[in-house]
Design a protein around this motif. Structure first.
Motif, PDB file in Angstrom:
ATOM      1  N   LEU A  32       0.819  -1.218   0.000  1.00 38.99           N
ATOM      2  CA  LEU A  32       0.000   0.000   0.000  1.00 38.99           C
ATOM      3  C   LEU A  32       0.848   1.262   0.000  1.00 38.99           C
ATOM      4  CD1 LEU A  32      -1.743  -2.348   1.438  1.00 38.99           C
ATOM      5  CD2 LEU A  32      -3.229  -0.451   2.131  1.00 38.99           C
ATOM      6  N   SER A  33       1.935   1.248   0.771  1.00 43.33           N
ATOM      7  CA  SER A  33       2.772   2.440   0.846  1.00 43.33           C
ATOM      8  C   SER A  33       3.405   2.739  -0.510  1.00 43.33           C
ATOM      9  CB  SER A  33       3.865   2.222   1.903  1.00 43.33           C
ATOM     10  OG  SER A  33       4.784   3.280   1.887  1.00 43.33           O
ATOM     11  N   GLU A  57      -7.861  11.844  -2.880  1.00 51.28           N
ATOM     12  CA  GLU A  57      -7.865  11.386  -1.497  1.00 51.28           C
ATOM     13  C   GLU A  57      -8.994  10.415  -1.178  1.00 51.28           C
ATOM     14  OE1 GLU A  57      -6.945  13.684   1.775  1.00 51.28           O
ATOM     15  OE2 GLU A  57      -5.619  15.063   0.724  1.00 51.28           O
ATOM     16  N   ALA A  67      -7.266   7.121   0.019  1.00 57.30           N
ATOM     17  CA  ALA A  67      -7.000   7.429   1.427  1.00 57.30           C
ATOM     18  C   ALA A  67      -6.124   6.389   2.118  1.00 57.30           C
ATOM     19  CB  ALA A  67      -8.313   7.607   2.176  1.00 57.30           C
ATOM     20  N   GLU A  68      -6.517   5.128   1.974  1.00 53.49           N
ATOM     21  CA  GLU A  68      -5.831   4.037   2.668  1.00 53.49           C
ATOM     22  C   GLU A  68      -4.365   3.926   2.229  1.00 53.49           C
ATOM     23  OE1 GLU A  68      -6.701  -0.794   3.036  1.00 53.49           O
ATOM     24  OE2 GLU A  68      -7.763   0.446   1.575  1.00 53.49           O
ATOM     25  N   TYR A  69      -4.136   4.186   0.924  1.00 53.91           N
ATOM     26  CA  TYR A  69      -2.809   4.015   0.338  1.00 53.91           C
ATOM     27  C   TYR A  69      -1.901   5.195   0.689  1.00 53.91           C
ATOM     28  CZ  TYR A  69      -5.494   0.524  -2.147  1.00 53.91           C
ATOM     29  OH  TYR A  69      -6.316  -0.531  -2.430  1.00 53.91           O
ATOM     30  N   LYS A  95      -2.295   7.085   3.298  1.00 52.75           N
ATOM     31  CA  LYS A  95      -2.036   6.991   4.738  1.00 52.75           C
ATOM     32  C   LYS A  95      -0.907   5.994   5.019  1.00 52.75           C
ATOM     33  CE  LYS A  95      -4.280   6.430   9.167  1.00 52.75           C
ATOM     34  NZ  LYS A  95      -4.968   5.324   9.839  1.00 52.75           N
ATOM     35  N   ALA A  96      -0.906   4.886   4.273  1.00 48.88           N
ATOM     36  CA  ALA A  96       0.146   3.883   4.471  1.00 48.88           C
ATOM     37  C   ALA A  96       1.520   4.489   4.200  1.00 48.88           C
ATOM     38  CB  ALA A  96      -0.085   2.687   3.555  1.00 48.88           C
ATOM     39  N   ALA A 102      -4.122  -5.143  -1.074  1.00 45.66           N
ATOM     40  CA  ALA A 102      -5.325  -4.297  -1.086  1.00 45.66           C
ATOM     41  C   ALA A 102      -5.908  -4.246  -2.497  1.00 45.66           C
ATOM     42  CB  ALA A 102      -4.962  -2.898  -0.608  1.00 45.66           C
ATOM     43  N   ASP A 161       6.228  -0.525   4.279  1.00 44.49           N
ATOM     44  CA  ASP A 161       4.922  -0.963   4.795  1.00 44.49           C
ATOM     45  C   ASP A 161       4.902  -0.916   6.317  1.00 44.49           C
ATOM     46  OD1 ASP A 161       3.456  -1.729   2.394  1.00 44.49           O
ATOM     47  OD2 ASP A 161       5.008  -3.253   2.145  1.00 44.49           O
TER      48      ASP A 161
END
Lengths: 329, 329
Positions: free
Chosen positions: A166-167, A184, A188-190, A192-193, A248, A269
């Motif tokens: 994800l990062s 965003e 969002a999840e990616y 944030k990672a 993901a 990660d």
């Protein structure tokens, strides 16, 4: 009184959270005590502007968070309880304002408070071009409860504490579109990672408290590289089962090559990757479940003449992994 | 395997000197234990190329020595025994070769060995322009034996552990003539003070073991600035007796203004400056003499409405000192 002293005063915490801290910021060095049944754990990591981040990919609050988070992640990978941090910052003479510097420290403080960590020292210097941020962290772990890379044994199961890739996926979008343009809602999840990685302290503590013989590493350079460190330190072969590695949805939409780049080599990660014996696996899984923490068996450890990491996919296809982490030199 | 990993392997020590070290370099973090009657002392300091040194003023071996020495000096100022160090280095992508980097670590190793210190961790990253070297040191001191800046009391005597101004004088010659052109025969003592400062660990230990109430600071920013830190932390007035401050022959040849700049504001002397009660002074002087260590009473502490530092010279002339250390911001 000068600018530097005033600014240092402004970032000095006015309360302390750890009762073991005897002397905090304000003298030549900090002093802390250690309980008789504990040992101290220490690590240092540096983030350089233009290498680890740019203002395009990170807000300064995120930078502060991440600079501390990557260090706390090293403590988590030793099963330690985080306690203290020290910050050395080299600030470019132009292009940075006080608000940005304050935001960096706010980002650190916010994450530090989450673990009751005290800021206990540091250094403020100038540089001509790039911001360089070095964080030292100190934690504690029960005596002789060592979770070392060298602890993997043939027959062990390889596990990871969360989804990977994800990062790297988030960074790719940030590099392509910039921080302000990145979508965003969808990402969002990616994002944030990449920007606000969460060090897996709780998982590390479960592993330390289990008492099991465990090899452990945090995923800063990509699981291929981290698994190779375990393989080398333990003298074993690590097999990753591609289909079992959690990731993901958006990553699954990429080509196989893209997916492997994000998941295996992307890095940052900051999940934990480790090994445990097959006999202890059920108990360990139960402990993770009881704590509401994710846990994914993703491979196995075998005896080998030489350390190696291989990827198994499509029911039996085996590919040796050779690519490793980012080379700074 | 890559360049960075090979190089890290080459600087990893193959023996350890401290029995309290449980896990050294090679895992996510280092682990050490602490004796029950001791507390841990920790400090961090950064040296930046172009700000703290240039290749014209320092050999790389001297740079390594000094980067560790300035940190060990912080431990000495807490009366601590040095134990461990961690090194984070940001290396410019061009202009530096492996031999220079090896020399930096050799300089650190040489000083570290003098105190049986172990290198237990670090980080190696790249940067575009300047070398940035951050060292974290860990030591130990007897429980509750704190030598704090806030411990000065009216009636105390101010002392220093060696001559001042040599480092600033040496730097001036290095800046004027360069490292290779500087007259080594005449200037040896002054160049050494700047390039290879000797942290006053033994003096710090005498002060800690004395059991006396002592305020202590190391002279990194010049004694005017360090005395002001004691004045502020203790809420007192510090009077420096100009004629009693020890210095060196070539400095005495300067004008009064030059002399004051070198001795009071030059900085980087890394001697210790502290206070002790008049009652304890004779015993303390005896302890220093027995250990073959220099000790110079150079001033006195008085009650004051506000913290201040003054210089007394020519039998009664009193001048307030306001200039302080280098301002990075």
């Amino acid at each position: 009184m000068n600018n530097e002293m005033n600014w240092i005063k402004s970032i000095t915490p006015d309360t302390q959270q750890q009762p073991s801290l005897k002397v905090g910021i304000g003298d030549d060095a900090a002093i802390f005590s250690t309980e008789t049944d504990m040992e101290s754990v220490i690590a240092v990591d540096t983030m350089v502007e233009g290498v680890h981040f740019t203002k395009e990919t990170m807000t300064m609050k995120a930078l502060g968070h991440k600079a501390l988070a990557v260090n706390v992640s090293d403590l988590a990978a030793m099963g330690a309880v985080p306690l203290y941090y020290l910050v050395s910052i080299a600030i470019p003479k132009t292009g940075w304002d006080k608000q940005e510097l304050d935001d960096i420290y706010q980002g650190m403080r916010h994450l530090g408070n989450q673990f009751q960590m005290d800021l206990i020292g540091g250094d403020t210097v100038s540089t001509s071009k790039e911001l360089v941020l070095t964080v030292t962290v100190v934690g504690k772990v029960e005596k002789d409860r060592h979770l070392l890379r060298s602890h993997a044994k043939p027959g062990d199961v390889l596990f990871v504490t969360g989804p990977l890739g994800l990062s790297a996926y988030g960074l790719e979008k940030l590099l392509a579109h910039g921080r302000k343009a990145a979508d965003e809602a969808t990402l969002a999840e990616y994002l944030k990672a990449h920007q606000y990685p969460q060090p897996r302290v709780k998982a590390g503590r479960v592993l330390a408290e289990s008492g099991f013989k465990i090899a452990l590493n945090d995923i800063s350079d990509g699981i291929a590289s981290e698994a190779m460190e375990i393989a080398q330190a333990s003298g074993v072969r690590v097999t990753l089962h591609w289909e079992e590695i959690p990731t993901a949805p958006l990553i699954k939409e990429g080509t196989q090559e893209q997916q492997e780049n994000w998941v295996l080599y992307g890095g940052e990660d900051f999940e934990l990757v480790g090994t445990v014996s097959e006999a202890d696996l059920p108990s360990l899984e139960k402990m993770f479940t009881e704590q509401g923490l994710p846990f994914f068996p993703i491979g196995r450890i075998e005896a080998s003449d030489q350390p190696q990491v291989v990827l198994e996919r499509n029911k039996g296809e085996v590919i040796p992994l050779t690519k490793t982490g980012y080379d700074h030199l």
